[in-house]
Scaffold this motif. Structure first.
Motif, short mmCIF file in Angstrom:
data_model
loop_
_atom_site.label_atom_id
_atom_site.label_comp_id
_atom_site.label_asym_id
_atom_site.label_seq_id
_atom_site.Cartn_x
_atom_site.Cartn_y
_atom_site.Cartn_z
N ASP A 1 -7.72 -8.13 -6.48
CA ASP A 1 -8.65 -7.24 -5.77
C ASP A 1 -9.18 -6.11 -6.63
OD1 ASP A 1 -5.90 -6.39 -5.53
OD2 ASP A 1 -6.62 -4.77 -4.27
N GLU A 2 -8.50 -5.79 -7.73
CA GLU A 2 -8.99 -4.71 -8.60
C GLU A 2 -10.02 -5.27 -9.57
OE1 GLU A 2 -5.56 -2.14 -10.05
OE2 GLU A 2 -4.60 -3.54 -8.69
N PHE B 1 -0.13 -7.66 -4.51
CA PHE B 1 -0.63 -6.64 -3.58
C PHE B 1 -2.12 -6.78 -3.40
CE2 PHE B 1 3.36 -4.97 -5.24
CZ PHE B 1 4.02 -4.75 -4.05
N LEU B 2 -2.49 -7.46 -2.31
CA LEU B 2 -3.88 -7.72 -1.98
C LEU B 2 -4.15 -7.17 -0.58
CD1 LEU B 2 -3.94 -11.48 -3.03
CD2 LEU B 2 -5.22 -9.68 -4.19
N LYS C 1 2.11 -5.79 -14.17
CA LYS C 1 1.05 -4.90 -14.64
C LYS C 1 1.69 -3.59 -15.09
CE LYS C 1 -2.30 -6.23 -11.15
NZ LYS C 1 -2.95 -5.68 -9.94
CA CA Z 1 -3.79 -5.60 -6.12
#
Ligand code: CA
Length: 128
Positions: A9-10, A54-55, A102
């Motif tokens: 999503d980023e 994490f979306l 990340k």
């Molecule tokens: Ca994310």
């Protein structure tokens, strides 16, 4: 040509990963959500899925369980900001093949993608 699906999503990370994998001669498709991924997987197959945990909406872990439930056996590399042992263990439990935290080095990502493809290709050849 090996095909990679990037679910992230980023936008900045998504673009960076896309450009980088394309430079390594991968054919890259990307989307912003697990819901979009599920739709894409109805129509297309990939050699590796890079799936952010994490979306917004359905998270990566739920999405991973969903695709395994549908018997989609595409190798999946989970991506997360947290290098949390329990998160990692849960993902492997739910059918992840590899894991990257990340912020990651794009060269490490390339190496992991290539290693995963190497490990999976011979099986496909043997079965056919
Ligand atoms: Ca994310």
């Amino acid at each position: 040509m090996n095909r990679i699906l990037v679910v992230e999503d980023e936008e900045l990370i998504r673009t960076m990963v896309e450009i980088n994998l394309e430079s390594q001669k991968f054919k890259v498709r990307s989307c912003e959500s697990a819901e979009d991924m599920m739709e894409i997987l109805e129509e297309e197959t990939f050699d590796v899925i890079l799936l952010d945990i994490f979306l917004p909406g359905m998270n990566g872990d739920e999405a991973l369980r969903e695709i395994r439930k549908k018997s989609i056996q595409t190798p999946v590399i989970m991506v997360t900001a947290k290098s949390n042992l329990q998160t990692k263990l849960d993902s492997f439990e739910h059918g992840a093949d590899d894991y990257i935290s990340k912020p990651f080095d794009v060269q490490e990502l390339q190496a992991r993608v290539k290693a995963l493809i190497r490990r999976h290709k011979p099986e496909i050849t043997a079965k056919n």
